[in-house]
Design a protein around this motif. Structure first.
Motif, short mmCIF file in Angstrom:
data_model
loop_
_atom_site.label_atom_id
_atom_site.label_comp_id
_atom_site.label_asym_id
_atom_site.label_seq_id
_atom_site.Cartn_x
_atom_site.Cartn_y
_atom_site.Cartn_z
N ILE A 1 0.83 -1.19 0.00
CA ILE A 1 0.00 0.00 0.00
C ILE A 1 0.87 1.24 0.00
O ILE A 1 1.91 1.30 0.67
N GLN A 2 0.45 2.24 -0.75
CA GLN A 2 1.18 3.49 -0.85
C GLN A 2 0.40 4.68 -0.32
O GLN A 2 0.99 5.63 0.19
N PHE B 1 0.01 7.83 4.01
CA PHE B 1 0.97 7.56 2.95
C PHE B 1 2.12 6.72 3.47
O PHE B 1 2.53 6.85 4.62
N ALA B 2 2.62 5.88 2.60
CA ALA B 2 3.84 5.15 2.91
C ALA B 2 5.00 6.14 3.06
O ALA B 2 5.04 7.18 2.40
N ASP B 3 5.94 5.81 3.93
CA ASP B 3 7.04 6.73 4.20
C ASP B 3 7.80 7.11 2.94
O ASP B 3 8.23 8.25 2.78
N SER B 4 7.97 6.16 2.04
CA SER B 4 8.78 6.41 0.86
C SER B 4 8.14 7.40 -0.12
O SER B 4 8.84 7.96 -0.97
N VAL B 5 6.84 7.60 -0.02
CA VAL B 5 6.17 8.51 -0.94
C VAL B 5 5.60 9.72 -0.24
O VAL B 5 5.07 10.62 -0.91
N LYS B 6 5.71 9.79 1.07
CA LYS B 6 5.18 10.92 1.82
C LYS B 6 5.84 12.21 1.36
O LYS B 6 7.05 12.30 1.23
N ILE C 1 -3.15 11.58 -2.46
CA ILE C 1 -4.36 10.86 -2.82
C ILE C 1 -5.55 11.79 -2.61
O ILE C 1 -5.60 12.54 -1.63
N SER C 2 -6.49 11.75 -3.52
CA SER C 2 -7.68 12.56 -3.41
C SER C 2 -8.84 11.83 -4.08
O SER C 2 -8.64 10.84 -4.78
N THR D 1 -14.42 9.05 -9.02
CA THR D 1 -13.01 8.94 -9.37
C THR D 1 -12.13 9.20 -8.16
O THR D 1 -12.42 10.08 -7.34
N VAL D 2 -11.07 8.43 -8.06
CA VAL D 2 -10.03 8.60 -7.06
C VAL D 2 -8.72 8.85 -7.80
O VAL D 2 -8.47 8.23 -8.84
N TYR D 3 -7.89 9.72 -7.26
CA TYR D 3 -6.67 10.13 -7.93
C TYR D 3 -5.45 9.83 -7.07
O TYR D 3 -5.51 9.81 -5.84
N LEU D 4 -4.34 9.63 -7.74
CA LEU D 4 -3.04 9.59 -7.09
C LEU D 4 -2.11 10.51 -7.87
O LEU D 4 -1.72 10.19 -9.00
N GLN D 5 -1.80 11.65 -7.30
CA GLN D 5 -0.85 12.57 -7.90
C GLN D 5 0.54 12.19 -7.43
O GLN D 5 0.80 12.15 -6.22
N MET D 6 1.43 11.92 -8.36
CA MET D 6 2.77 11.46 -8.05
C MET D 6 3.77 12.49 -8.59
O MET D 6 3.83 12.72 -9.80
N ASN D 7 4.52 13.07 -7.70
CA ASN D 7 5.52 14.07 -8.05
C ASN D 7 6.91 13.58 -7.68
O ASN D 7 7.07 12.67 -6.87
N SER D 8 7.91 14.22 -8.25
CA SER D 8 9.31 13.90 -7.96
C SER D 8 9.58 12.41 -8.06
O SER D 8 10.19 11.80 -7.18
#
Length: 127
Positions: free
Chosen positions: A47-48, A60-65, A70-71, A78-85
Protein backbone atom coordinates in the motif's frame (compact mmCIF):
# COMPACT_ATOMS: atom_id res chain seq x y z
CA UNK A 1 -20.34 -5.66 -8.58
CA UNK A 2 -17.91 -2.81 -8.03
CA UNK A 3 -15.45 -2.29 -10.85
CA UNK A 4 -12.29 -0.21 -10.71
CA UNK A 5 -10.35 0.92 -13.76
CA UNK A 6 -6.99 2.65 -13.41
CA UNK A 7 -5.57 5.01 -16.00
CA UNK A 8 -2.80 7.56 -16.34
CA UNK A 9 0.26 5.37 -16.13
CA UNK A 10 3.13 5.60 -18.53
CA UNK A 11 6.80 6.35 -18.95
CA UNK A 12 8.24 9.39 -17.24
CA UNK A 13 11.73 10.63 -16.49
CA UNK A 14 13.03 10.88 -12.96
CA UNK A 15 11.81 14.05 -11.34
CA UNK A 16 8.65 14.09 -13.38
CA UNK A 17 5.03 13.73 -12.39
CA UNK A 18 2.05 11.58 -13.24
CA UNK A 19 -1.54 11.59 -12.12
CA UNK A 20 -3.29 8.27 -11.89
CA UNK A 21 -7.05 8.00 -11.96
CA UNK A 22 -9.30 5.24 -10.72
CA UNK A 23 -12.83 5.18 -12.12
CA UNK A 24 -15.38 3.48 -9.89
CA UNK A 25 -18.53 1.91 -11.27
CA UNK A 26 -21.17 -0.54 -10.10
CA UNK A 27 -21.42 0.93 -6.64
CA UNK A 28 -21.79 4.12 -4.68
CA UNK A 29 -18.30 5.58 -4.64
CA UNK A 30 -18.75 7.37 -1.34
CA UNK A 31 -19.47 4.07 0.41
CA UNK A 32 -15.88 2.94 -0.02
CA UNK A 33 -12.57 3.79 1.48
CA UNK A 34 -9.94 3.72 -1.25
CA UNK A 35 -6.31 2.87 -1.52
CA UNK A 36 -3.48 2.87 -4.00
CA UNK A 37 -1.04 -0.02 -4.04
CA UNK A 38 1.97 -0.82 -6.15
CA UNK A 39 3.82 -3.96 -7.06
CA UNK A 40 7.24 -4.10 -8.64
CA UNK A 41 8.38 -7.27 -10.46
CA UNK A 42 9.31 -9.98 -7.98
CA UNK A 43 8.05 -7.97 -5.03
CA UNK A 44 4.96 -8.01 -2.89
CA UNK A 45 2.14 -5.60 -3.45
CA UNK A 46 2.37 -2.76 -0.95
CA UNK A 47 0.00 0.00 0.00
CA UNK A 48 1.18 3.49 -0.85
CA UNK A 49 -1.74 5.75 -0.05
CA UNK A 50 -5.19 5.48 1.45
CA UNK A 51 -8.17 7.75 1.85
CA UNK A 52 -11.36 7.53 3.86
CA UNK A 53 -14.86 7.67 2.47
CA UNK A 54 -15.19 11.43 2.60
CA UNK A 55 -11.51 12.16 2.12
CA UNK A 56 -10.81 13.67 5.53
CA UNK A 57 -8.38 10.94 6.53
CA UNK A 58 -5.36 10.08 4.40
CA UNK A 59 -2.19 8.10 4.96
CA UNK A 60 0.97 7.56 2.95
CA UNK A 61 3.84 5.15 2.91
CA UNK A 62 7.04 6.73 4.20
CA UNK A 63 8.78 6.41 0.86
CA UNK A 64 6.17 8.51 -0.94
CA UNK A 65 5.18 10.92 1.82
CA UNK A 66 5.52 14.47 0.61
CA UNK A 67 5.63 13.37 -3.02
CA UNK A 68 2.31 11.59 -3.54
CA UNK A 69 -1.17 12.90 -2.88
CA UNK A 70 -4.36 10.86 -2.82
CA UNK A 71 -7.68 12.56 -3.41
CA UNK A 72 -11.18 11.69 -4.45
CA UNK A 73 -14.14 13.23 -6.19
CA UNK A 74 -17.11 11.10 -5.29
CA UNK A 75 -19.41 13.08 -7.56
CA UNK A 76 -17.20 12.07 -10.49
CA UNK A 77 -16.76 8.52 -9.20
CA UNK A 78 -13.01 8.94 -9.37
CA UNK A 79 -10.03 8.60 -7.06
CA UNK A 80 -6.67 10.13 -7.93
CA UNK A 81 -3.04 9.59 -7.09
CA UNK A 82 -0.85 12.57 -7.90
CA UNK A 83 2.77 11.46 -8.05
CA UNK A 84 5.52 14.07 -8.05
CA UNK A 85 9.31 13.90 -7.96
CA UNK A 86 9.24 10.39 -9.31
CA UNK A 87 12.28 8.15 -9.04
CA UNK A 88 13.11 4.81 -10.66
CA UNK A 89 12.19 3.13 -7.37
CA UNK A 90 8.61 4.19 -8.02
CA UNK A 91 8.47 1.94 -11.08
CA UNK A 92 5.69 -0.58 -10.55
CA UNK A 93 2.20 -1.57 -11.50
CA UNK A 94 -0.16 0.64 -9.55
CA UNK A 95 -3.51 -0.66 -8.40
CA UNK A 96 -6.47 1.07 -6.89
CA UNK A 97 -8.62 -0.78 -4.42
CA UNK A 98 -11.91 -0.21 -2.64
CA UNK A 99 -12.91 -1.24 0.85
CA UNK A 100 -16.38 -1.36 2.32
CA UNK A 101 -16.16 1.07 5.17
CA UNK A 102 -18.16 2.54 7.97
CA UNK A 103 -18.87 6.23 7.81
CA UNK A 104 -15.87 8.37 8.75
CA UNK A 105 -13.57 5.51 9.64
CA UNK A 106 -9.91 6.41 9.15
CA UNK A 107 -8.13 5.49 5.96
CA UNK A 108 -7.45 1.76 5.89
CA UNK A 109 -3.82 0.70 5.93
CA UNK A 110 -4.34 -3.06 5.93
CA UNK A 111 -4.38 -4.75 2.55
CA UNK A 112 -6.82 -7.42 3.69
CA UNK A 113 -9.48 -4.78 4.31
CA UNK A 114 -9.81 -4.06 0.60
CA UNK A 115 -12.54 -5.91 -1.24
CA UNK A 116 -12.27 -4.78 -4.86
CA UNK A 117 -9.26 -4.29 -7.09
CA UNK A 118 -8.50 -2.77 -10.43
CA UNK A 119 -6.34 -4.36 -13.10
CA UNK A 120 -3.47 -1.97 -12.57
CA UNK A 121 -1.61 0.58 -14.63
CA UNK A 122 2.11 0.50 -15.35
CA UNK A 123 4.30 3.35 -14.18
CA UNK A 124 7.88 3.35 -15.40
CA UNK A 125 10.35 5.98 -14.26
CA UNK A 126 13.58 6.26 -16.20
CA UNK A 127 16.82 7.37 -14.59
Amino acid sequence: QVQLVESGGGLVQAGGSLRLSCAVSGGITSNYAMGWFRQAPGKEREIQAAISRRGYSTRFADSVKGRFTISRDNAKNTVYLQMNSLTPEDTAVYYCAAARAMYDEPAYWTQSRYDYWGQGTQVTVSS
